[in-house]
Motif scaffolding. Structure first.
Motif, PDB file in Angstrom:
ATOM      1  N   PRO A 160       8.115  23.124  40.665  1.00  0.00           N
ATOM      2  CA  PRO A 160       7.362  21.944  40.366  1.00  0.00           C
ATOM      3  C   PRO A 160       7.000  21.260  38.986  1.00  0.00           C
ATOM      4  CG  PRO A 160       6.120  23.994  40.450  1.00  0.00           C
ATOM      5  CD  PRO A 160       7.352  24.065  41.156  1.00  0.00           C
TER       6      PRO A 160
ATOM      7  N   SER B   5       5.178  17.434  43.531  1.00  0.00           N
ATOM      8  CA  SER B   5       4.554  18.826  43.904  1.00  0.00           C
ATOM      9  C   SER B   5       3.144  18.439  43.926  1.00  0.00           C
ATOM     10  CB  SER B   5       5.052  20.242  43.530  1.00  0.00           C
ATOM     11  OG  SER B   5       4.355  21.072  43.727  1.00  0.00           O
TER      12      SER B   5
ATOM     13  N   PHE C 254       8.673  23.432  45.858  1.00  0.00           N
ATOM     14  CA  PHE C 254       8.893  22.461  47.155  1.00  0.00           C
ATOM     15  C   PHE C 254      10.354  22.056  47.020  1.00  0.00           C
ATOM     16  CE2 PHE C 254       8.242  20.145  43.580  1.00  0.00           C
ATOM     17  CZ  PHE C 254       8.180  18.140  44.041  1.00  0.00           C
TER      18      PHE C 254
ATOM     19  N   GLN D 288      11.878  17.972  47.560  1.00  0.00           N
ATOM     20  CA  GLN D 288      11.190  17.379  48.020  1.00  0.00           C
ATOM     21  C   GLN D 288      11.221  16.146  48.278  1.00  0.00           C
ATOM     22  OE1 GLN D 288      11.203  16.536  42.792  1.00  0.00           O
ATOM     23  NE2 GLN D 288      13.629  17.369  42.863  1.00  0.00           N
TER      24      GLN D 288
ATOM     25  N   SER E 150       7.139  16.058  50.869  1.00  0.00           N
ATOM     26  CA  SER E 150       8.237  17.067  50.836  1.00  0.00           C
ATOM     27  C   SER E 150       7.361  18.251  51.354  1.00  0.00           C
ATOM     28  CB  SER E 150       7.220  17.500  49.170  1.00  0.00           C
ATOM     29  OG  SER E 150       8.605  16.314  48.612  1.00  0.00           O
TER      30      SER E 150
ATOM     31  N   TYR F 128       6.889  22.547  51.585  1.00  0.00           N
ATOM     32  CA  TYR F 128       6.465  23.448  50.123  1.00  0.00           C
ATOM     33  C   TYR F 128       6.539  24.767  51.236  1.00  0.00           C
ATOM     34  CZ  TYR F 128       4.293  19.292  49.325  1.00  0.00           C
ATOM     35  OH  TYR F 128       4.628  17.530  48.896  1.00  0.00           O
TER      36      TYR F 128
END
Length: 380
Positions: A17, A26, A130, A132, A159, A161
């Protein structure tokens, strides 16, 4: 000897991030449920989920986790929902930089199944590692709603995660092709949520095994800026994938247009190293030529300087004996009337990424024998 084993049914690479260049921002989670959708490339009688706290400075606390088939949108098939456990516990703590694999879940799935992973974070997570631009939505809502049938009013996110993969328990001989590269694999430009990326299209053609997508938008083969460089993440994102039997590579555009652009000699050396490491691991390696990008609309890119380098590297790729095959994606999607540009009917609109039709044309260049032929039975 068991005839079944854990094989990668889905993969998604993560980025830091705090990357130097970010294509999306993020976020942190605290006292919230995150629900994410995964389209499985392959199926099995059971599954398990992989989560990562990569790049973090603090411990990640999972207060509850559940998995279920998707009904539609953020809604699940509640009758087939399962609690995820980690070492028998319904909660887990993942140390900074650590990874965790859930206990097996008795949920039979098939190729093309959408499953929904719901995670509750009772404590602040810190900025999340993450994916993206995965081309699929997720939903966030306050409180523990991991068992909810749907999440009305939830905040949508584009996104993904903490999730790095889903393994399925299936035939041990199942081959997995790892699509390793950049946004032309991750699917920027294709229809959001429609699973029309080049890797999805190829999967529909395969008669043995399946392909998992390890594309990172903005990824470079030789430099860190958006995700770790391809040569760095190769061991984790290719060699460590359970069931990997071959690798399909698409890099080059970002190496040529971002700051510190590579020379032809440097890119050729990088491709050569990929071939060496793939073959040293016993894996066939298939490589795409570098696609056109002359129409890129984004400011600050070294497009004019990168185009002649692309021409030189593509000429080398087409003639190179180092790879098990070279797929001429560049020729398949380039505008015959404007060399260096994407064909108008394949252009997503930004001059640098393919739309659904272009992604299909890209996938149709790929022929991978081990995944399209019936293996010869072993003789005794």
């Amino acid at each position: 000897m068991s005839t079944q084993d854990w094989i990668a049914g889905f993969r998604t690479p993560l980025v830091n991030p705090a990357e130097e260049i970010r294509l999306a921002e993020s976020r942190e989670f605290a006292g919230e449920t995150l629900r994410q959708v995964v389209r499985l490339a392959g199926g099995g009688s059971r599954l398990r989920v992989r989560l990562s706290n990569r790049y973090a400075a603090t411990e990640l606390v999972i207060g509850a986790a559940r998995v279920a088939p998707r009904e539609n949108g953020d809604a699940i098939v509640s009758a087939d929902e399962h609690v995820l456990r980690f070492g028998g516990a319904t909660a887990a703590r993942i140390p900074a930089g650590g990874e965790i694999v859930s206990d097996p879940v008795d949920l039979a799935v098939t190729a093309g199944t959408d499953i929904v992973l719901s995670l509750y974070f009772p404590e602040p997570t810190g900025p999340a590692a993450f994916s993206q631009l995965p081309g699929e939505s997720g939903w966030v809502v306050a409180g523990d709603h991991t068992g909810a049938g749907a999440l009305p009013g939830a905040e949508e996110t584009t996104s993904r995660y903490f999730l790095t993969g889903v393994d399925v328990f299936t035939a041990a001989a199942t081959p997995v092709l790892v699509a390793f590269g950049d946004s032309w694999f991750e699917g920027v430009g294709s229809t959001h949520g429609a699973n029309r990326r080049s890797v999805d299209v190829l999967n529909a053609r395969l008669t043995r095994g399946w392909a998992v997508n390890q594309g990172i938008s903005g990824s470079r083969l030789l430099s860190d800026q958006i995700g770790e460089r391809g040569l760095t993440r190769f061991d984790r994102d290719v060699l460590a994938v359970p069931g990997v039997a071959a690798v399909w590579v698409n890099f080059g555009i970002n190496d040529l247009i971002l700051a510190g652009a590579a020379t032809a000699a440097e890119l050729i050396a990088g491709y050569t190293e990929l071939a060496r490491r793939s073959h040293a691991a016993g894996l066939p390696i298939y490589v795409n030529t570098i696609g056109p990008f002359a129409g890129a609309i984004y400011p600050g890119l070294t497009v004019a300087d990168g185009l002649p380098v692309r021409t030189e590297v593509n000429a080398w790729l087409r003639d190179s004996p180092l790879f098990d095959a070279v797929f001429d994606v560049a020729a398949a999607v380039e505008d015959p009337a404007r060399p260096g540009f994407i064909r108008p009917d394949y252009d997503s609109g930004d001059g640098m990424h393919l739309n659904d039709a272009g992604a299909r044309a890209m996938a149709e260049t790929a022929t991978i024998p081990a995944f399209t032929e019936t293996p010869t039975p072993a003789t005794v």
